[in-house]
Design a protein around this motif. Structure first.
Motif, PDB file in Angstrom:
ATOM      1  N   PRO A  56       7.849   3.786  -0.058  1.00 13.79           N
ATOM      2  CA  PRO A  56       8.735   2.923  -0.854  1.00 13.79           C
ATOM      3  C   PRO A  56       8.626   1.455  -0.433  1.00 13.79           C
ATOM      4  O   PRO A  56       8.088   1.140   0.631  1.00 13.79           O
ATOM      5  N   PRO A  57       9.160   0.546  -1.239  1.00 15.84           N
ATOM      6  CA  PRO A  57       9.019  -0.893  -0.969  1.00 15.84           C
ATOM      7  C   PRO A  57       9.649  -1.339   0.342  1.00 15.84           C
ATOM      8  O   PRO A  57       9.236  -2.370   0.905  1.00 15.84           O
ATOM      9  N   TRP A  58      10.644  -0.625   0.825  1.00 15.86           N
ATOM     10  CA  TRP A  58      11.360  -1.046   2.025  1.00 15.86           C
ATOM     11  C   TRP A  58      10.781  -0.412   3.302  1.00 15.86           C
ATOM     12  O   TRP A  58      11.397  -0.486   4.367  1.00 15.86           O
ATOM     13  N   ALA A  59       9.591   0.159   3.192  1.00 12.74           N
ATOM     14  CA  ALA A  59       9.003   0.868   4.331  1.00 12.74           C
ATOM     15  C   ALA A  59       7.656   0.252   4.711  1.00 12.74           C
ATOM     16  O   ALA A  59       7.223  -0.761   4.151  1.00 12.74           O
ATOM     17  N   THR A  60       6.990   0.874   5.664  1.00 16.05           N
ATOM     18  CA  THR A  60       5.706   0.376   6.149  1.00 16.05           C
ATOM     19  C   THR A  60       4.681   1.496   6.185  1.00 16.05           C
ATOM     20  O   THR A  60       5.018   2.670   6.368  1.00 16.05           O
ATOM     21  N   VAL A  61       3.419   1.121   6.018  1.00 16.13           N
ATOM     22  CA  VAL A  61       2.292   2.045   6.145  1.00 16.13           C
ATOM     23  C   VAL A  61       1.645   1.793   7.504  1.00 16.13           C
ATOM     24  O   VAL A  61       1.243   0.668   7.802  1.00 16.13           O
ATOM     25  N   PHE A  62       1.543   2.826   8.309  1.00 17.32           N
ATOM     26  CA  PHE A  62       0.894   2.717   9.611  1.00 17.32           C
ATOM     27  C   PHE A  62      -0.605   2.953   9.431  1.00 17.32           C
ATOM     28  O   PHE A  62      -1.020   3.991   8.910  1.00 17.32           O
ATOM     29  N   CYS A  63      -1.404   1.983   9.861  1.00 15.75           N
ATOM     30  CA  CYS A  63      -2.853   2.092   9.703  1.00 15.75           C
ATOM     31  C   CYS A  63      -3.537   1.365  10.852  1.00 15.75           C
ATOM     32  O   CYS A  63      -2.897   0.610  11.593  1.00 15.75           O
ATOM     33  N   HIS A  64      -4.821   1.559  10.993  1.00 19.08           N
ATOM     34  CA  HIS A  64      -5.564   0.857  12.031  1.00 19.08           C
ATOM     35  C   HIS A  64      -5.687  -0.625  11.691  1.00 19.08           C
ATOM     36  O   HIS A  64      -5.717  -1.000  10.514  1.00 19.08           O
ATOM     37  N   ARG A  65      -5.768  -1.452  12.717  1.00 20.81           N
ATOM     38  CA  ARG A  65      -5.911  -2.896  12.506  1.00 20.81           C
ATOM     39  C   ARG A  65      -7.131  -3.216  11.659  1.00 20.81           C
ATOM     40  O   ARG A  65      -7.132  -4.201  10.914  1.00 20.81           O
ATOM     41  N   ASN A  66      -8.183  -2.414  11.758  1.00 20.93           N
ATOM     42  CA  ASN A  66      -9.404  -2.661  10.989  1.00 20.93           C
ATOM     43  C   ASN A  66      -9.531  -1.758   9.769  1.00 20.93           C
ATOM     44  O   ASN A  66     -10.626  -1.598   9.233  1.00 20.93           O
ATOM     45  N   ALA A  67      -8.428  -1.175   9.326  1.00 21.62           N
ATOM     46  CA  ALA A  67      -8.474  -0.352   8.112  1.00 21.62           C
ATOM     47  C   ALA A  67      -8.860  -1.205   6.911  1.00 21.62           C
ATOM     48  O   ALA A  67      -8.546  -2.398   6.843  1.00 21.62           O
ATOM     49  N   HIS A  68      -9.519  -0.602   5.955  1.00 20.15           N
ATOM     50  CA  HIS A  68      -9.913  -1.321   4.740  1.00 20.15           C
ATOM     51  C   HIS A  68      -8.693  -1.866   4.003  1.00 20.15           C
ATOM     52  O   HIS A  68      -8.736  -2.964   3.446  1.00 20.15           O
TER      53      HIS A  68
END
Length: 351
Positions: A73-85
């Motif tokens: 949702p808009p009020w959340a975050t996606v956890f990904c690698h610093r070098n993710a595409h």
């Protein structure tokens, strides 16, 4: 000598022939074409996922951004690698299509997340309650931006961390075929059986003219995805031309054969560079991309001979002392030949 990107390669004849065949007569628009029904069945069978919903778009950015929009949702975050595409190369598209969700960047060697680093990042998020963005989703890139690959066991370990926080997991599979060939896993083993909820299944980087599939292993997201795809201007009217590409891509295992060729070419190039006295591999070569450093003078020879590849990072200069090593990214495609690889290696050696 074309090593700039697998995006620069031509289209295999099987896919062009399928487009020509699809061009005869009339077909219903917006995914109502008969070929799309074949694609849906083929992907469900390939992934052993009879309930999965399958949608096609023309770009990897659209696939990733729209996929993330239905699980974060808009009020959340996606956890990904610093070098993710989704962080490095999509110009804020995930943030835009999710309506404002942010990306939380996690460190890890060779562009790979570790369960420990992911858990630490998730645990730290939302510590201030309503004052913080909330925990949203996890995104894994396979193969990664550094040419490395997650095994099915590694995907399972990351998904288990996400599950501890009730987060869904997205896989950016722009080079999914290359990763799959390397691991020897089945498509199901490295996706939904390992905890993946939604997959961006790439075609363009592996030979297609321009098509990606979004595979929703949780069909509860299907209607929302359809609405978001339309609202985001990614529902093709003449959809049969997307369907035809994907159908040919999947037929008789073409997608795996193309990826295996690219991976083999990268392995040949990687082994050749590793054997040079003044060259160094910067990341393991596990798919179709090679990251290596070798002397500036060798880069100048290669560029003068017409070799196409990127210095990585791109702000390095060919001007300066010849013995200084410069880092580069070299990507092989389904049609990279042994002759091309050997010609580049000869130039780098100074033969």
């Amino acid at each position: 000598m074309h090593f700039a990107s697998d995006n620069t390669s031509p289209v295999p004849p099987q896919i062009l022939d399928a487009l020509i065949a699809a061009n005869h007569g009339y077909a219903m628009p917006y995914g109502g074409d008969a070929i799309m029904a074949e694609v849906r069945t083929a992907i469900r069978e390939t992934f052993e996922a009879p309930e999965a919903e399958v949608y096609l778009v023309a770009t990897g950015t659209a696939a990733n951004a729209l996929a993330l929009s239905v699980i974060c949702p808009p009020w959340a975050t996606v956890f990904c690698h610093r070098n993710a595409h989704i962080e490095e190369d999509e110009c804020g598209a995930p943030e835009f299509y999710t309506g404002g969700a942010k990306l939380t960047l996690v460190e890890g060697a060779d562009a790979k997340l570790t369960p420990e680093a992911l858990r630490e990042a998730i645990a730290f998020a939302a510590r201030g309650g309503v004052h913080n963005v909330q925990r949203g989703a996890v995104s894994i890139t396979n193969a990664t931006e550094h040419g490395t690959v997650y095994t099915a066991a590694e995907v399972s370990a990351l998904s288990a961390v996400a599950a501890d926080y009730d987060l869904q997991v997205h896989m950016d599979g722009a080079r999914f075929a290359n990763a799959l060939v390397t691991t020897g896993a089945t498509p199901a083993e490295i996706t939904w059986k390992a905890g993946i909820d939604v997959l961006s299944f790439g075609g363009t980087k592996n030979g297609c003219m321009g098509v990606e599939a979004v595979v929703l292993f949780d069909p509860a997201h299907a209607w929302e995805f359809e609405l978001r795809r339309k609202r985001g201007a990614h529902l093709f009217s003449k959809h049969r031309y997307l369907s035809a590409q994907m159908a040919a891509y999947l037929k008789d295992g073409l997608w795996l054969k193309l990826a295996a060729r690219a991976n083999d070419a990268a392995a040949r190039l990687s082994q050749g560079l590793a054997a040079l006295d003044r060259a160094e591999l910067l990341h393991p070569t596990e798919a179709n991309a090679v990251f290596a450093a070798f002397p500036r003078e060798a880069h100048r020879r290669a560029q003068a001979a017409g070799a196409q590849y990127y210095l990585w990072p791109m702000d390095q200069s060919l001007e300066g002392p010849g013995d200084v090593p410069l880092a580069a990214r070299l990507v092989c495609s389904w049609c990279t030949t042994d002759e091309e690889v050997d010609a580049l290696l000869a130039i780098v050696r100074g033969d």
